[in-house]
Design an enzyme around this catalytic site. Sequence first.
Site, PDB file in Angstrom:
ATOM      1  N   ARG A 150       0.830  -1.221   0.000  1.00 48.04           N
ATOM      2  CA  ARG A 150       0.000   0.000   0.000  1.00 48.04           C
ATOM      3  C   ARG A 150       0.860   1.264   0.000  1.00 48.04           C
ATOM      4  NH1 ARG A 150      -5.036  -1.157   2.321  1.00 48.04           N
ATOM      5  NH2 ARG A 150      -5.691  -3.241   1.726  1.00 48.04           N
ATOM      6  N   LYS A 216       2.043  -3.439   4.279  1.00 46.63           N
ATOM      7  CA  LYS A 216       2.273  -2.014   4.563  1.00 46.63           C
ATOM      8  C   LYS A 216       3.716  -1.736   4.950  1.00 46.63           C
ATOM      9  CE  LYS A 216      -2.501  -1.312   5.813  1.00 46.63           C
ATOM     10  NZ  LYS A 216      -3.486  -0.918   6.837  1.00 46.63           N
ATOM     11  N   CYS A 434     -10.828   6.598  13.283  1.00 47.49           N
ATOM     12  CA  CYS A 434     -11.034   6.063  11.927  1.00 47.49           C
ATOM     13  C   CYS A 434     -12.364   6.565  11.378  1.00 47.49           C
ATOM     14  CB  CYS A 434     -11.024   4.538  11.973  1.00 47.49           C
ATOM     15  SG  CYS A 434     -12.528   3.880  12.712  1.00 47.49           S
ATOM     16  N   CYS A 479     -14.159  -0.511  15.019  1.00 50.98           N
ATOM     17  CA  CYS A 479     -14.159  -1.980  15.095  1.00 50.98           C
ATOM     18  C   CYS A 479     -12.728  -2.426  15.331  1.00 50.98           C
ATOM     19  CB  CYS A 479     -14.749  -2.587  13.815  1.00 50.98           C
ATOM     20  SG  CYS A 479     -13.563  -2.725  12.458  1.00 50.98           S
ATOM     21  N   CYS A 483      -7.970   0.782  12.326  1.00 51.80           N
ATOM     22  CA  CYS A 483      -7.477   1.687  11.282  1.00 51.80           C
ATOM     23  C   CYS A 483      -6.859   2.968  11.844  1.00 51.80           C
ATOM     24  CB  CYS A 483      -8.594   2.030  10.316  1.00 51.80           C
ATOM     25  SG  CYS A 483      -9.197   0.589   9.431  1.00 51.80           S
TER      26      CYS A 483
HETATM   27 FE1  SRM Z   1      -8.257   0.266   7.380  1.00 52.00          FE
HETATM   28  C1  SRM Z   1     -10.394  -2.104   6.294  1.00 52.00           C
HETATM   29  C2  SRM Z   1     -10.351   2.681   6.414  1.00 52.00           C
HETATM   30  C3  SRM Z   1      -5.792   2.526   7.790  1.00 52.00           C
HETATM   31  C4  SRM Z   1      -6.521  -2.004   9.245  1.00 52.00           C
HETATM   32  N1  SRM Z   1     -10.045   0.264   6.463  1.00 52.00           N
HETATM   33  C5  SRM Z   1     -10.748  -0.820   6.051  1.00 52.00           C
HETATM   34  C6  SRM Z   1     -11.961  -0.405   5.210  1.00 52.00           C
HETATM   35  C7  SRM Z   1     -11.544  -0.386   3.782  1.00 52.00           C
HETATM   36  C8  SRM Z   1     -13.243  -1.209   5.462  1.00 52.00           C
HETATM   37  C9  SRM Z   1     -13.550  -2.384   4.587  1.00 52.00           C
HETATM   38  O1  SRM Z   1     -12.689  -3.267   4.407  1.00 52.00           O
HETATM   39  O2  SRM Z   1     -14.694  -2.449   4.116  1.00 52.00           O
HETATM   40  C10 SRM Z   1     -12.171   1.029   5.768  1.00 52.00           C
HETATM   41  C11 SRM Z   1     -12.877   2.005   4.844  1.00 52.00           C
HETATM   42  C12 SRM Z   1     -13.691   2.992   5.648  1.00 52.00           C
HETATM   43  C13 SRM Z   1     -14.179   4.145   4.886  1.00 52.00           C
HETATM   44  O3  SRM Z   1     -15.412   4.285   4.761  1.00 52.00           O
HETATM   45  O4  SRM Z   1     -13.385   4.956   4.431  1.00 52.00           O
HETATM   46  C14 SRM Z   1     -10.779   1.380   6.223  1.00 52.00           C
HETATM   47  N2  SRM Z   1      -8.080   2.212   7.023  1.00 52.00           N
HETATM   48  C15 SRM Z   1      -9.086   3.052   6.715  1.00 52.00           C
HETATM   49  C16 SRM Z   1      -8.641   4.486   6.791  1.00 52.00           C
HETATM   50  C17 SRM Z   1      -9.309   5.394   5.776  1.00 52.00           C
HETATM   51  C18 SRM Z   1      -8.899   4.975   8.215  1.00 52.00           C
HETATM   52  C19 SRM Z   1      -8.751   6.446   8.471  1.00 52.00           C
HETATM   53  O5  SRM Z   1      -9.538   6.916   9.259  1.00 52.00           O
HETATM   54  O6  SRM Z   1      -7.855   7.080   7.942  1.00 52.00           O
HETATM   55  C20 SRM Z   1      -7.127   4.309   6.621  1.00 52.00           C
HETATM   56  C21 SRM Z   1      -6.684   4.343   5.186  1.00 52.00           C
HETATM   57  C22 SRM Z   1      -5.210   4.187   5.069  1.00 52.00           C
HETATM   58  C23 SRM Z   1      -4.655   4.370   3.692  1.00 52.00           C
HETATM   59  O7  SRM Z   1      -4.627   5.493   3.225  1.00 52.00           O
HETATM   60  O8  SRM Z   1      -4.194   3.386   3.106  1.00 52.00           O
HETATM   61  C24 SRM Z   1      -6.949   2.918   7.174  1.00 52.00           C
HETATM   62  N3  SRM Z   1      -6.446   0.231   8.271  1.00 52.00           N
HETATM   63  C25 SRM Z   1      -5.622   1.315   8.433  1.00 52.00           C
HETATM   64  C26 SRM Z   1      -4.605   1.026   9.393  1.00 52.00           C
HETATM   65  C27 SRM Z   1      -3.536   1.983   9.881  1.00 52.00           C
HETATM   66  C28 SRM Z   1      -2.298   1.926   9.061  1.00 52.00           C
HETATM   67  O9  SRM Z   1      -2.230   1.237   8.056  1.00 52.00           O
HETATM   68  O10 SRM Z   1      -1.340   2.601   9.433  1.00 52.00           O
HETATM   69  C29 SRM Z   1      -4.817  -0.275   9.825  1.00 52.00           C
HETATM   70  C30 SRM Z   1      -4.028  -1.014  10.918  1.00 52.00           C
HETATM   71  C31 SRM Z   1      -2.682  -1.449  10.472  1.00 52.00           C
HETATM   72  C32 SRM Z   1      -2.755  -2.802   9.851  1.00 52.00           C
HETATM   73  O11 SRM Z   1      -3.062  -2.901   8.682  1.00 52.00           O
HETATM   74  O12 SRM Z   1      -2.522  -3.777  10.578  1.00 52.00           O
HETATM   75  C33 SRM Z   1      -5.977  -0.758   9.097  1.00 52.00           C
HETATM   76  N4  SRM Z   1      -8.412  -1.728   7.673  1.00 52.00           N
HETATM   77  C34 SRM Z   1      -7.623  -2.458   8.517  1.00 52.00           C
HETATM   78  C35 SRM Z   1      -8.119  -3.814   8.557  1.00 52.00           C
HETATM   79  C36 SRM Z   1      -7.555  -4.973   9.417  1.00 52.00           C
HETATM   80  C37 SRM Z   1      -6.485  -5.714   8.731  1.00 52.00           C
HETATM   81  C38 SRM Z   1      -6.057  -6.916   9.511  1.00 52.00           C
HETATM   82  O13 SRM Z   1      -4.867  -7.183   9.573  1.00 52.00           O
HETATM   83  O14 SRM Z   1      -6.897  -7.620  10.046  1.00 52.00           O
HETATM   84  C39 SRM Z   1      -9.242  -3.854   7.696  1.00 52.00           C
HETATM   85  C40 SRM Z   1     -10.131  -5.059   7.385  1.00 52.00           C
HETATM   86  C41 SRM Z   1      -9.505  -6.041   6.470  1.00 52.00           C
HETATM   87  O15 SRM Z   1      -8.463  -5.808   5.869  1.00 52.00           O
HETATM   88  O16 SRM Z   1     -10.088  -7.114   6.363  1.00 52.00           O
HETATM   89  C42 SRM Z   1      -9.403  -2.524   7.183  1.00 52.00           C
HETATM   90 FE1  SF4 Z   2     -12.883   1.951  11.566  1.00 54.68          FE
HETATM   91 FE2  SF4 Z   2     -13.126  -0.703  11.533  1.00 54.68          FE
HETATM   92 FE3  SF4 Z   2     -13.985   0.704   9.494  1.00 54.68          FE
HETATM   93 FE4  SF4 Z   2     -11.381   0.534   9.973  1.00 54.68          FE
HETATM   94  S1  SF4 Z   2     -12.685  -1.122   9.363  1.00 54.68           S
HETATM   95  S2  SF4 Z   2     -12.555   2.383   9.387  1.00 54.68           S
HETATM   96  S3  SF4 Z   2     -11.374   0.428  12.238  1.00 54.68           S
HETATM   97  S4  SF4 Z   2     -14.767   0.820  11.601  1.00 54.68           S
END
Ligand code: SRM
Ligand code: SF4
Length: 569
Positions: A150, A216, A434, A479, A483
């Site tokens: 990413r 990442k 998030c 959740c 994120c």
């Molecule tokens: Fe995230 C999934 C938003 C950073 C761990 N994340 C999602 C999704 C796409 C939901 C989905 O799968 O349907 C969310 C979209 C919400 C929306 O409506 O925008 C979402 N993640 C975000 C963002 C926008 C949060 C924010 O408030 O800024 C961040 C976008 C980052 C980017 O620009 O690429 C975001 N997500 C993160 C981070 C933090 C980081 O990367 O530094 C994490 C934790 C670090 C990690 O990856 O371990 C993170 N997001 C997840 C996960 C859990 C992954 C796992 O290992 O289990 C999911 C769910 C999944 O992948 O199944 C997820």
């Molecule tokens: Fe927040 Fe969970 Fe959605 Fe990530 S997946 S944006 S932690 S509610």
Amino acid sequence: MAKEKDALHQGSLDDMERIKEASNFLRGTITEGLADPITGAISADDNKVLKFHGSYQQDDRDLRDERRRQKLEPAYQFMLRVRVPGGIATPEQWLVMGELADKYANGTIRLTTRQAFQLHGILKWDLKNTIREINHTLMDTLAACGDVNRNVMCNTNSYQSAVHAEVQKWAQKMSDHLSPRTGAYHEIWLDKEKVVDSREETEPIYGATYLPRKFKIGIAVPPSNDIDVFSQDLGFIAIQEANELVGFNVSVGGGMGMTHGNINTYPQLGRVIGFCAPDQVVAVAEQIVTIQRDYGNRTDRKQARFKYTIDARGIDWLKQTLHERLGSELEEAKDFQFKNNGDSYGWVEGNRKWHFTLFIENGRVKDTEDYPLRTGLREIAKIHEGDFRLTPNQNLVIANVTKQRKARIEQLIQTYKLTNGGQLSGLRRNSMACVALPTCALAMAESERYLPSLIEKIEAILQEAGLHQEEIVIRMSGCPNGCSRPALAEIAFIGKGPGKYNLYLGGSFTGERLSKLYRENIGEQEILATLRPLITRYAKERLDGEHFGDFVIRANYVEAVYSGLDFHR
Ligand code: SRM
Ligand code: SF4
């Protein structure tokens, strides 16, 4: 396929593996799905492939029940994530993001926790035009999501020193090197002709089924750990000697996600396994990615992140495999020290230019009646000759302002009353939430829409205790996917259900320790009643310079957690 892989990952492949394989290097039937006039959605399989193109199909959850009552299909819409390696965007790009937000999305721009832009609420019919227009500004959405590397994170302050600037270049190089090579993106969104027969297409690093899971990478420049290097699958820590970049410590296997009630899933801290010279950094990244490609779990996506690959086989196995693939060994890791993982606000001078870091609450850039943030930033972008930097804490740096231009920008900051972090409480300055509701399909509770008001109530307690300016890292996620990287916060809330959160305590101010569950499934009243005595005691008993996260451990509220394997114990 390696023998060890067979032994560890028995069972049939996860369905996502079939979808990737059948997608013909990320084409699927997205083009056909976009053209289908009957529905605002695309097929379930295409939706999964679409993620690799930087977009998620969502529906407005605020409208779900009403639409169901009216027997209408859900209010389908798309989220679009724009990759911004190292978080650097030009004023023109900023202006275009704003225009697109109005033209196709919900009128707001979201700065993410990984230094990217997001637009929400785009209709299927507008998705292609939005991506095309983003492309015209020399940004793209490819690999912003999906089972690939990413957005590469990097300290935003490349103006601080020559070393910072050099590190930024390595981030860009890694990002470019690990970008997917498929022509699908250009064919689907930019109507480019097929340059090669897609049957002959290759992905030299990823192969046809890409990675088992998202991946990442981030680079930190001590003393700032703003990118939370230990949350990254692969982290690099820049090491300087006599103001020169001598190389990077390599950290592996961090990650924040987990599932409530499933103790086989847990947040994990990256572990430092050695040191490499700057010109080895891209090779190290590539080999680590290929190790995860070959050994990551493709039968169970809940166990597929790199942290689990390492925890299942051991860190020594990883080092040995990396050394074999690199053809050389990493050197011993070098000393480093982090001082914080947040941003500092206001004007600073560096590299003969000025830079203003602006607090953006939870990264949402929008206008409200009393706070015209979007308009103010648009007016600044119109006259700004430097660039914008998206920080890893969802904030924004108006960077590289000349001495001559500074007065005009300052005037706009004043006119639009753009919040300088210095006027806010130390808690709010260090807060992140998030997105969660209404767009995130996985949200169990509010986050972005709720944290600001909860902080107001906690601020009242801090004020009484004389701690209004105390810097405390607080994060909320809707959740357990984490994120907002809550498992690294001093105070963290993870959504359990509507209005209910698990409260975690004890992360460190520098992002080097995990938090620990303190109270489960509590609502606002209980949250405040729980925090009040802790904060009051902290005010009275803290040692000189002791951070809140350290205090709750010393005072035995929670145990210190340095390994994800102890997170649930
Ligand atoms: Fe995230 C999934 C938003 C950073 C761990 N994340 C999602 C999704 C796409 C939901 C989905 O799968 O349907 C969310 C979209 C919400 C929306 O409506 O925008 C979402 N993640 C975000 C963002 C926008 C949060 C924010 O408030 O800024 C961040 C976008 C980052 C980017 O620009 O690429 C975001 N997500 C993160 C981070 C933090 C980081 O990367 O530094 C994490 C934790 C670090 C990690 O990856 O371990 C993170 N997001 C997840 C996960 C859990 C992954 C796992 O290992 O289990 C999911 C769910 C999944 O992948 O199944 C997820
Ligand atoms: Fe927040 Fe969970 Fe959605 Fe990530 S997946 S944006 S932690 S509610």
